[in-house]
Scaffold this motif. Sequence first.
Motif, PDB file in Angstrom:
ATOM      1  N   TYR A   1      -0.232  -6.505  53.447  1.00  0.00           N
ATOM      2  CA  TYR A   1       0.193  -5.109  53.280  1.00  0.00           C
ATOM      3  C   TYR A   1       1.548  -4.888  53.933  1.00  0.00           C
ATOM      4  O   TYR A   1       1.774  -5.306  55.065  1.00  0.00           O
ATOM      5  CB  TYR A   1      -0.843  -4.161  53.892  1.00  0.00           C
ATOM      6  CG  TYR A   1      -0.453  -2.704  53.798  1.00  0.00           C
ATOM      7  CD1 TYR A   1      -0.242  -2.103  52.562  1.00  0.00           C
ATOM      8  CD2 TYR A   1      -0.300  -1.927  54.935  1.00  0.00           C
ATOM      9  CE1 TYR A   1       0.125  -0.769  52.465  1.00  0.00           C
ATOM     10  CE2 TYR A   1       0.062  -0.591  54.853  1.00  0.00           C
ATOM     11  CZ  TYR A   1       0.272  -0.025  53.610  1.00  0.00           C
ATOM     12  OH  TYR A   1       0.638   1.294  53.508  1.00  0.00           O
ATOM     13  N   TRP A   2       2.445  -4.242  53.185  1.00  0.00           N
ATOM     14  CA  TRP A   2       3.764  -3.844  53.656  1.00  0.00           C
ATOM     15  C   TRP A   2       3.780  -2.322  53.764  1.00  0.00           C
ATOM     16  O   TRP A   2       3.994  -1.631  52.760  1.00  0.00           O
ATOM     17  CB  TRP A   2       4.851  -4.313  52.697  1.00  0.00           C
ATOM     18  CG  TRP A   2       5.127  -5.768  52.761  1.00  0.00           C
ATOM     19  CD1 TRP A   2       6.137  -6.379  53.466  1.00  0.00           C
ATOM     20  CD2 TRP A   2       4.408  -6.825  52.113  1.00  0.00           C
ATOM     21  NE1 TRP A   2       6.077  -7.733  53.296  1.00  0.00           N
ATOM     22  CE2 TRP A   2       5.019  -8.044  52.474  1.00  0.00           C
ATOM     23  CE3 TRP A   2       3.281  -6.871  51.283  1.00  0.00           C
ATOM     24  CZ2 TRP A   2       4.564  -9.271  52.028  1.00  0.00           C
ATOM     25  CZ3 TRP A   2       2.817  -8.097  50.843  1.00  0.00           C
ATOM     26  CH2 TRP A   2       3.463  -9.281  51.212  1.00  0.00           C
TER      27      TRP A   2
ATOM     28  N   PHE B   1       9.675  -5.691  45.876  1.00  0.00           N
ATOM     29  CA  PHE B   1      10.400  -6.013  47.099  1.00  0.00           C
ATOM     30  C   PHE B   1      11.918  -6.072  46.905  1.00  0.00           C
ATOM     31  O   PHE B   1      12.662  -6.104  47.872  1.00  0.00           O
ATOM     32  CB  PHE B   1       9.927  -7.364  47.647  1.00  0.00           C
ATOM     33  CG  PHE B   1       8.472  -7.370  48.001  1.00  0.00           C
ATOM     34  CD1 PHE B   1       8.023  -6.770  49.163  1.00  0.00           C
ATOM     35  CD2 PHE B   1       7.543  -7.969  47.159  1.00  0.00           C
ATOM     36  CE1 PHE B   1       6.682  -6.771  49.496  1.00  0.00           C
ATOM     37  CE2 PHE B   1       6.199  -7.971  47.481  1.00  0.00           C
ATOM     38  CZ  PHE B   1       5.763  -7.371  48.640  1.00  0.00           C
TER      39      PHE B   1
ATOM     40  N   GLN C   1      11.818  -3.496  56.059  1.00  0.00           N
ATOM     41  CA  GLN C   1      10.619  -3.203  55.273  1.00  0.00           C
ATOM     42  C   GLN C   1       9.899  -4.475  54.837  1.00  0.00           C
ATOM     43  O   GLN C   1       8.670  -4.541  54.846  1.00  0.00           O
ATOM     44  CB  GLN C   1      10.981  -2.377  54.043  1.00  0.00           C
ATOM     45  CG  GLN C   1      11.389  -0.963  54.361  1.00  0.00           C
ATOM     46  CD  GLN C   1      11.951  -0.254  53.144  1.00  0.00           C
ATOM     47  OE1 GLN C   1      12.708  -0.813  52.350  1.00  0.00           O
ATOM     48  NE2 GLN C   1      11.581   1.007  52.996  1.00  0.00           N
ATOM     49  N   ILE C   2      10.641  -5.486  54.419  1.00  0.00           N
ATOM     50  CA  ILE C   2      10.035  -6.742  53.980  1.00  0.00           C
ATOM     51  C   ILE C   2       9.434  -7.487  55.164  1.00  0.00           C
ATOM     52  O   ILE C   2       8.357  -8.087  55.056  1.00  0.00           O
ATOM     53  CB  ILE C   2      11.066  -7.609  53.230  1.00  0.00           C
ATOM     54  CG1 ILE C   2      11.434  -6.939  51.897  1.00  0.00           C
ATOM     55  CG2 ILE C   2      10.538  -9.026  53.004  1.00  0.00           C
ATOM     56  CD1 ILE C   2      12.593  -7.581  51.165  1.00  0.00           C
ATOM     57  N   SER C   3      10.095  -7.437  56.310  1.00  0.00           N
ATOM     58  CA  SER C   3       9.626  -8.164  57.489  1.00  0.00           C
ATOM     59  C   SER C   3       8.400  -7.531  58.137  1.00  0.00           C
ATOM     60  O   SER C   3       7.665  -8.204  58.859  1.00  0.00           O
ATOM     61  CB  SER C   3      10.744  -8.262  58.528  1.00  0.00           C
ATOM     62  OG  SER C   3      11.822  -9.000  58.001  1.00  0.00           O
ATOM     63  N   GLU C   4       8.190  -6.255  57.894  1.00  0.00           N
ATOM     64  CA  GLU C   4       7.030  -5.569  58.476  1.00  0.00           C
ATOM     65  C   GLU C   4       5.819  -5.764  57.567  1.00  0.00           C
ATOM     66  O   GLU C   4       5.500  -4.933  56.721  1.00  0.00           O
ATOM     67  CB  GLU C   4       7.322  -4.080  58.661  1.00  0.00           C
ATOM     68  CG  GLU C   4       6.206  -3.344  59.346  1.00  0.00           C
ATOM     69  CD  GLU C   4       6.414  -1.840  59.382  1.00  0.00           C
ATOM     70  OE1 GLU C   4       5.462  -1.149  59.757  1.00  0.00           O
ATOM     71  OE2 GLU C   4       7.495  -1.368  59.014  1.00  0.00           O
ATOM     72  N   VAL C   5       5.149  -6.888  57.728  1.00  0.00           N
ATOM     73  CA  VAL C   5       4.003  -7.233  56.898  1.00  0.00           C
ATOM     74  C   VAL C   5       2.772  -7.400  57.777  1.00  0.00           C
ATOM     75  O   VAL C   5       2.854  -7.914  58.885  1.00  0.00           O
ATOM     76  CB  VAL C   5       4.279  -8.504  56.056  1.00  0.00           C
ATOM     77  CG1 VAL C   5       4.669  -9.678  56.919  1.00  0.00           C
ATOM     78  CG2 VAL C   5       3.099  -8.846  55.169  1.00  0.00           C
TER      79      VAL C   5
END
Length: 85
Positions: free
Chosen positions: A58-59, A38, A45-49
């Motif tokens: 899953y990311w 990460f 990208q990190i917030s879309e989990v």
Amino acid sequence: MPGTTTLAVEVTHISKHGFWLLLADEELLVPFDQFPWFRKGTIEQISEVQWPTPDHLYWPGLDVDLSVQSIRNPDAFPLVSDAAG
């Protein structure tokens, strides 16, 4: 055909040391030194989990899958890489 069930998960804070996930009523720290995938991820990208099952996160933007247990107890899940091999 039923839809995919996803549980509620939220990234509540990102710092230079890692980020915090809120899983239902539990908040967990995901430190970058223990989860290096990460470190170079964007906030988006990190917030879309996604949390499709109770022990699976899953990311999609980073193509990272993690067990919730690996965040709760990272020492039980040592990092293994064959990047040098």
